[in-house]
Scaffold this active site. Structure first.
Site, PDB file in Angstrom:
ATOM      1  N   LYS A 112       3.426  -8.644  15.186  1.00 43.88           N
ATOM      2  CA  LYS A 112       4.094  -6.848  15.129  1.00 43.88           C
ATOM      3  C   LYS A 112       5.332  -6.600  16.508  1.00 43.88           C
ATOM      4  O   LYS A 112       6.168  -6.183  16.039  1.00 43.88           O
ATOM      5  CB  LYS A 112       2.633  -6.003  16.121  1.00 43.88           C
ATOM      6  CG  LYS A 112       1.277  -6.117  15.177  1.00 43.88           C
ATOM      7  CD  LYS A 112       1.886  -5.875  13.615  1.00 43.88           C
ATOM      8  CE  LYS A 112       0.542  -5.923  12.689  1.00 43.88           C
ATOM      9  NZ  LYS A 112      -0.074  -5.468  11.265  1.00 43.88           N
TER      10      LYS A 112
HETATM   11  C1  LIG Z   1      -2.986 -10.865  14.208  1.00 43.30           C
HETATM   12  C2  LIG Z   1      -2.812 -10.295  12.534  1.00 43.30           C
HETATM   13  N1  LIG Z   1      -2.629 -11.001  11.587  1.00 43.30           N
HETATM   14  C3  LIG Z   1      -2.094 -10.387  10.233  1.00 43.30           C
HETATM   15  C4  LIG Z   1      -2.417  -9.433   9.383  1.00 43.30           C
HETATM   16  C5  LIG Z   1      -2.169  -8.484   8.249  1.00 43.30           C
HETATM   17  O1  LIG Z   1      -0.196  -8.647   8.136  1.00 43.30           O
HETATM   18  P1  LIG Z   1      -0.228  -7.297   7.560  1.00 43.30           P
HETATM   19  O2  LIG Z   1      -0.436  -6.465   7.567  1.00 43.30           O
HETATM   20  O3  LIG Z   1       1.191  -7.183   7.309  1.00 43.30           O
HETATM   21  O4  LIG Z   1      -0.566  -7.979   6.200  1.00 43.30           O
HETATM   22  C6  LIG Z   1      -2.440  -8.334  11.119  1.00 43.30           C
HETATM   23  C7  LIG Z   1      -2.003  -7.086  11.163  1.00 43.30           C
HETATM   24  O5  LIG Z   1      -1.957  -6.307   9.657  1.00 43.30           O
HETATM   25  C8  LIG Z   1      -2.318  -8.756  12.183  1.00 43.30           C
HETATM   26  O6  LIG Z   1      -2.281  -7.798  13.364  1.00 43.30           O
HETATM   27  N1  LIG Z   2      -2.784  -5.202  10.949  1.00 39.88           N
HETATM   28  C1  LIG Z   2      -3.024  -4.416  12.137  1.00 39.88           C
HETATM   29  C2  LIG Z   2      -2.183  -3.136  10.566  1.00 39.88           C
HETATM   30  C3  LIG Z   2      -1.256  -1.774  10.808  1.00 39.88           C
HETATM   31  O1  LIG Z   2      -0.381  -2.677  10.307  1.00 39.88           O
HETATM   32  P1  LIG Z   2       0.832  -2.557   9.356  1.00 39.88           P
HETATM   33  O2  LIG Z   2       1.482  -3.875   9.923  1.00 39.88           O
HETATM   34  O3  LIG Z   2       1.205  -1.316   8.910  1.00 39.88           O
HETATM   35  O4  LIG Z   2       1.306  -1.801  11.198  1.00 39.88           O
HETATM   36  C4  LIG Z   2      -2.476  -3.865  13.139  1.00 39.88           C
HETATM   37  O5  LIG Z   2      -2.452  -4.328  13.830  1.00 39.88           O
HETATM   38  O6  LIG Z   2      -2.389  -2.544  13.113  1.00 39.88           O
END
Ligand SMILES: Cc1ncc(COP(=O)(O)O)c(C=O)c1O
Ligand SMILES: N[C@@H](CCOP(=O)(O)O)C(=O)O
Length: 462
Positions: A112
């Protein structure tokens, strides 16, 4: 470049307004008015660029002249200058034809950071330039919250409130968010699941009067800036492997929850990046895997797993994909989303199923398989996967052939998820930044999982 909503009632808005709007005011999601194309020649000319230079090139396709080039360069430099690795998102070989792209070298040890350090700086820039009030409201299953808070803590003119599901995030994730003592940060621990947190914030954003009165801004992947920033590393990985002649049949395996990261890959592919297969890996919350393999999208029962950040039933970017699946038809996208609300599911016809199957391959990883893969890669290849990345690696192992090269997106550092690592009887040592969290006091408020309870807190805070 302008932006438009998947639901058709918002169009023609510029980049900065799109960022400030977050969720489109008609309840849909913003997408670019057209998908910019990157030719094979351009791609080749990008091979020698650093991550920062590449990010600047890609962002400039979406920003136009709303942010002067020199300001954009500085924003990108400031955002990635805080990363611990000079390559920002290095690609590492695990074994024959298997690579990971480590996306966890930012301040909070999760992917993120790649988008959120940029978005935090962008919000500060917009606030300075336009005087816009920035009151951030976000929902997290653990990683987005910590990263967004880190991106804006102590920044003048910005306040941030993050909802996380009480006691359903890992200990390190909780500490990363709640040990921050800056006055512009509010952590609400919601009694419920991540889906409850996400539903609440989406409903508050959809109340346009409330959203405008309190200047609510989004940092979740409903904000198009998040998606755009996440396309960059797909290009980066491709270019690194192309230089070694390894990109002829290049797959990406993406641990998936909210469908943001894999949607960024889909967008990169639509921009012209030659991706062979996009592999969607879920944990036991396998709604999206069932959508790809069976053509049915039906959120169901929440399952607590070893990869808690992917414990998501309602994928907030799914509507963006539906919009493209149905040829950018806003009526279809809106009607299908409302079916999910009224009927609890949507079923796509066979011709669309074939398109989905051409766009993605998918595999759902059970809890035991996740732990087995962590142990296997630790024992056989001396590499410690976090449980989310392990889902991606497991899916790659299931779905790829020997003549293909696969990069799994490594979305978090294992230190964030020691609960799962300890179950594999692996003893890891924490990076010092994480170790230091355990002795700090926490700041959070536990609230009920209702719009009213959260609204009360927001009115007091903003
Ligand atoms: C460590 C981790 N891996 C994978 C994901 C999945 O990513 P996305 O929500 O963009 O599908 C998240 C959060 O959503 C995450 O925090
Ligand atoms: N896994 C995410 C969930 C929120 O997803 P986002 O990509 O829409 O911000 C988290 O860690 O908060």
């Amino acid at each position: 470049m302008h932006y438009k909503s998947t639901r058709g009632q918002v169009a023609g808005i510029g980049f900065i307004d799109a960022i400030l709007m977050g969720l489109a005011d008609d309840g849909g999601l913003l997408v670019p008015e057209y998908i910019p194309q990157v030719s094979a020649e351009t791609l080749k000319s990008w091979q020698s660029l650093s991550y920062v230079e590449l990010a600047t090139e890609i962002f400039s396709l979406f920003v136009n002249d709303e942010i002067p080039r020199s300001d954009l360069e500085k924003l990108v430099q400031d955002s990635y200058g805080t990363f611990r690795h000079p390559e920002v998102t290095p690609v590492r070989k695990l074994r024959d034809n298997r690579y990971v792209m480590e996306l966890f070298h930012g301040p909070t040890f999760a992917f993120k950071d790649v988008a959120l350090q940029f978005l935090g700086n962008l919000y500060a820039y917009v606030s300075r330039k336009t005087g816009s009030v920035i009151h951030i409201l976000g929902a997290t299953s653990g990683d987005t919250g910590a990263s967004a808070i880190e991106g804006v803590r102590g920044k003048e003119g910005i306040r941030i409130c993050i909802l996380h599901p009480h006691q359903k995030v890992s200990k390190v994730q909780e500490l990363q968010m709640t040990t921050v003592d800056d006055a512009n940060v509010l952590n609400l621990a919601v009694e419920g699941t991540f889906d409850d947190c996400q539903r609440i914030i989406k409903e508050l954003f959809a109340d346009v009067d409330f959203k405008h009165r309190y200047h609510l801004r989004a940092i979740n992947s409903i904000n198009i800036a998040r998606i755009l920033a996440q396309t960059v590393y797909y290009f980066y990985a491709y270019l690194q492997l192309a230089k070694q002649g390894l990109a002829d049949k290049l797959n990406f395996s993406v641990p998936t929850g909210n469908f943001g990261d894999i949607f960024a890959g889909y967008l990169a592919q639509r921009m012209g990046l030659p991706i062979h297969k996009l592999i969607l890996a879920t944990n036991e919350n396998n709604i999206l895997e069932r959508f790809v393999n069976e053509g049915v999208y039906q959120p169901g029962e929440f399952r607590g797993t070893y990869s808690p950040s992917m414990d998501i039933q309602v994928a907030s970017n799914f509507e963006r994909y539906l919009f493209y699946l149905y040829g950018e038809n806003t009526e279809d996208a809106a009607a299908l989303m409302s079916l999910v609300k009224t009927e609890g599911k949507l079923v796509i016809p066979d011709d669309k199923k074939a398109t989905v199957a051409a766009d993605f391959a998918a595999h759902a990883v059970e809890n035991d398989e996740c732990l087995a893969v962590i142990s296997q890669y630790y024992d056989d290849y001396s590499y410690l996967l976090d449980p989310h990345t392990a889902c991606g690696v497991a899916a790659a192992d299931q779905l790829t052939g020997t003549d293909e090269v696969t990069v799994t997106l490594s979305t978090a550092h294992p230190a964030k998820f020691n609960e799962a690592i300890a179950l594999c009887e692996i003893k890891q040592s924490y990076p010092e930044q994480i170790e230091a969290l355990f002795s700090k006091p926490q700041h959070l408020k536990i609230v009920k999982g209702t719009n009213e309870a959260v609204q009360d807190e927001l009115v007091r805070f903003f």
